[in-house]
Design an enzyme around this catalytic site. Structure first.
Site, PDB file in Angstrom:
ATOM      1  N   ASP A 285      -9.993  -5.009 -23.149  1.00 22.40           N
ATOM      2  CA  ASP A 285      -9.495  -4.983 -21.770  1.00 22.40           C
ATOM      3  C   ASP A 285      -8.122  -5.654 -21.756  1.00 22.40           C
ATOM      4  OD1 ASP A 285      -9.206  -4.817 -19.046  1.00 22.40           O
ATOM      5  OD2 ASP A 285     -10.615  -6.434 -18.585  1.00 22.40           O
TER       6      ASP A 285
ATOM      7  N   CYS B 220      -6.210  -1.315 -16.902  1.00 22.00           N
ATOM      8  CA  CYS B 220      -5.612  -1.345 -15.568  1.00 22.00           C
ATOM      9  C   CYS B 220      -4.294  -0.584 -15.570  1.00 22.00           C
ATOM     10  CB  CYS B 220      -5.402  -2.778 -15.091  1.00 22.00           C
ATOM     11  SG  CYS B 220      -4.378  -3.790 -16.178  1.00 22.00           S
TER      12      CYS B 220
ATOM     13  N   CYS C  45       0.847  -1.199   0.000  1.00 21.47           N
ATOM     14  CA  CYS C  45       0.000   0.000   0.000  1.00 21.47           C
ATOM     15  C   CYS C  45       0.878   1.243   0.000  1.00 21.47           C
ATOM     16  CB  CYS C  45      -0.911   0.016   1.226  1.00 21.47           C
ATOM     17  SG  CYS C  45      -2.168  -1.285   1.249  1.00 21.47           S
TER      18      CYS C  45
ATOM     19  N   CYS D  33      -3.307  -8.962   6.717  1.00 27.05           N
ATOM     20  CA  CYS D  33      -3.370  -7.893   5.720  1.00 27.05           C
ATOM     21  C   CYS D  33      -4.761  -7.280   5.717  1.00 27.05           C
ATOM     22  CB  CYS D  33      -3.020  -8.438   4.332  1.00 27.05           C
ATOM     23  SG  CYS D  33      -3.102  -7.205   3.025  1.00 27.05           S
TER      24      CYS D  33
ATOM     25  N   GLN E 106     -10.629 -10.173 -11.714  1.00 30.89           N
ATOM     26  CA  GLN E 106     -10.600  -8.975 -10.884  1.00 30.89           C
ATOM     27  C   GLN E 106     -10.677  -9.349  -9.406  1.00 30.89           C
ATOM     28  OE1 GLN E 106      -9.854  -6.152 -11.985  1.00 30.89           O
ATOM     29  NE2 GLN E 106     -10.444  -6.052 -14.130  1.00 30.89           N
TER      30      GLN E 106
END
Length: 567
Positions: free
Chosen positions: A478, A505, A197, A280, A365
């Site tokens: 995609d 993405c 993160c 997590c 996803q």
């Protein structure tokens, strides 16, 4: 020292990395303003950092010249535009020592100001204050920059220089001296050490604003004309934490580490070591439960591993009374959550009333909470343009609609094609993976999507198999993070579908693909196309730019661009 800074300091000592030999330096062909080639850059340099430094200097110059047009900004700072030798001398001569190069702590630790963030959420800092930076830009000079993780614009921080790159230095954050008002205490105890993160130190609303800005920046950097595209507000994830349906902690076996002390988790920020992570926070409750058991299982047989391994924990949906039972004929609403830890196992994902089965090791996803909105947006865009192009109202019948056929390129397990199938006579999907095609066809059958046909092959050949006029066809693309390729884009334009939905993405790659289409005269902006020798078969306008936040707390953002053919 504040709690949110301590975590960034405690694991800051880095391992040295091998130097990059001169002969392996990348020979990039990136072109700057005016079409001039940039000189050679180091292979291990971060292009997003270099672009952010250029943006920083342009903005600093504009701050000192209010009212000036962007076209008046100098083409370079610190050397004359096109002066390869001048750039090389600047970029290879760092003005400070680096810890990995043997510098003393007194030489390597310093205070800097954070002015900008890269698209990866990393701070761009200099020793000059904003006022001093404006003076430098006015004089045509360039500061030495520092890449500092876990920082925010406007902060003054203390850093340790770690490694020099092409025109900047990677650094570790030692402490925040002057905090941004946007900084908050990160809820995860591993933040600042874990590389997973990057944005937990700011509110979720600020994360969304940052991601919208990054989409706009990527488009503008690909082509200044793309700054005219209106980027919508980012559609947020229903779950800012506890959303991720897949975790892949890993571990390495080191000769000097006892088996019961092997770290199992994710990469440390800026290091080649693994940080031991017991829990997590971005994983779903089900995945976090599975991760704990997977860790315990790995520890119990650690002496059987030779080089380490990557664990896989993935959320699935199973029959309530039989976790191993067949889900084919069971309504999605009657399935319950479970997890899979076998790479060869099978996963069932649920998107509203649709079910998708695929191998646990394959791509799908990883934020189930936002998939109804994500797929729903694509479906609604196609419906909207079907109605607009047909010139009829929302009550128009299926037979009256213009768009009768849908092509789902890079279809994977069939997510978008199946989600949109009810509005089309025929859906054709294509994928290079035989396993994915098998899954897609099985998923179509399981969901009663009898008008779907998923085929094995190269996406560039799909238009030979559509069986419908381009004027009656919409295409969804995609591609993977690296984007599409010029050959496919040229064939897409040559085929000329009425509507294109481009899901990405990797937004910079998407912007690059749009740039290619524009350079071929295939994208119109304010009624104007790029001058080309041969006019393309089809010309499109950008009718929508909609980002989605599938990965809260990280810098990643998905983006959907709608292109409509001009007739």
């Amino acid at each position: 020292m504040p709690e949110h800074v301590q975590s960034a300091v405690s694991g800051s000592k880095r391992e040295a990395s091998p130097a990059v030999p001169e002969k392996k330096r990348a020979k990039t062909e990136n072109k700057g303003r005016g079409g001039k080639k940039r000189p050679v850059r180091k292979a291990n340099s971060d292009e997003t950092m270099l672009d952010a430094i250029e943006l920083l200097m342009r903005n600093a110059w504009l701050d000192g010249h209010p009212g000036s047009a962007a076209q008046t900004v100098p083409e370079s700072f610190g050397w004359t535009a096109g002066d390869n030798k001048g750039e090389t001398e600047f970029c290879r001569t760092a003005p400070i020592a680096a810890k990995l190069a043997g510098g003393e702590p007194s030489e390597c630790e310093l205070e800097v100001y954070v002015h900008e963030l890269t698209e990866r959420g990393v701070g761009v800092a200099t020793r000059e204050s904003p006022a001093e930076l404006r003076v430098m830009a006015e004089d045509g000079r360039r500061p030495w920059a520092f890449q500092v993780p876990f920082t925010l614009r406007g902060e003054k921080v203390r850093i340790r220089s770690v490694r020099h790159e092409w025109g900047y230095t990677q650094a570790d954050l030692l402490g925040v001296l002057e905090q941004s008002p946007l900084r908050i205490d990160a809820p995860c105890k591993y933040f600042g050490q874990c590389s997973g993160c990057q944005l937990q130190h700011t509110s979720y609303n600020e994360q969304l604003a940052f991601k919208r800005e990054m989409v706009s920046r990527a488009l503008m950097q690909a082509n200044p004309l793309f700054a005219q595209f209106a980027v919508a507000q980012v559609i947020q994830s229903p779950l800012p934490f506890g959303y991720r349906t897949k975790l892949t902690p890993h571990f390495d076996i080191r000769k000097d580490t006892p088996p019961d002390q092997v770290a199992i988790g994710f990469a440390m920020a800026g290091q080649r070591r693994v940080l031991d992570i017991e829990d997590c926070m971005i994983g779903t409750d089900t995945v976090r439960t599975g991760a704990k058991k997977a860790r315990d299982n790995a520890r119990s047989k650690m002496d059987t591993y030779k080089r380490g391994a990557t664990l896989l924990i993935r959320e699935t949906n199973v029959p309530k009374d039989d976790p191993n039972g067949d889900v084919t004929d069971i309504p999605a609403s009657e399935l319950v959550k479970d997890y899979v830890v076998d790479h060869k196992g099978w996963v069932t994902d649920v998107v509203k009333d649709l079910k998708f089965r695929y191998p646990a090791s394959s791509f799908f996803q990883n934020n189930a909470s936002i998939l109804p909105a994500f797929t729903g947006y694509v479906r609604d865009e196609l419906r909207k343009w079907n109605e607009i192009l047909s010139g009829s109202g929302s009550d128009s019948s299926q037979n009256a609609r213009v768009l009768s056929h849908l092509v789902d390129a890079y279809c994977g397990s069939g997510l978008f094609g199946i989600a949109c199938h009810a509005d089309f006579e025929k859906v054709v999907g294509i994928e290079i993976s035989n396993e994915s095609i098998s899954c897609a066809n099985n998923n179509a059958k399981m969901n009663g999507a009898d008008n779907c046909d998923f085929l094995l092959g190269d996406a560039s050949k799909i238009f030979d198999k559509v069986g419908a006029s381009p004027s009656n066809t919409a295409v969804i693309i995609d591609p993977p993070r690296k984007g599409s390729n010029p050959d496919f884009l040229d064939q897409l334009v040559a085929y000329g579908p009425r509507v294109i939905i481009y899901i990405a993405c990797g937004v910079p790659a998407q912007a690059r693909d749009l740039k290619h289409m524009h350079s071929q005269g295939a994208i119109s902006i304010d009624g104007q196309t790029a001058p080309v020798g041969t006019k393309p078969a089809s010309v499109y306008r950008v009718a929508g730019v909609q980002p989605f936040d599938l990965f809260p707390q990280t810098y990643h953002v998905e983006n959907i661009v709608t292109l409509v053919r001009e007739d």
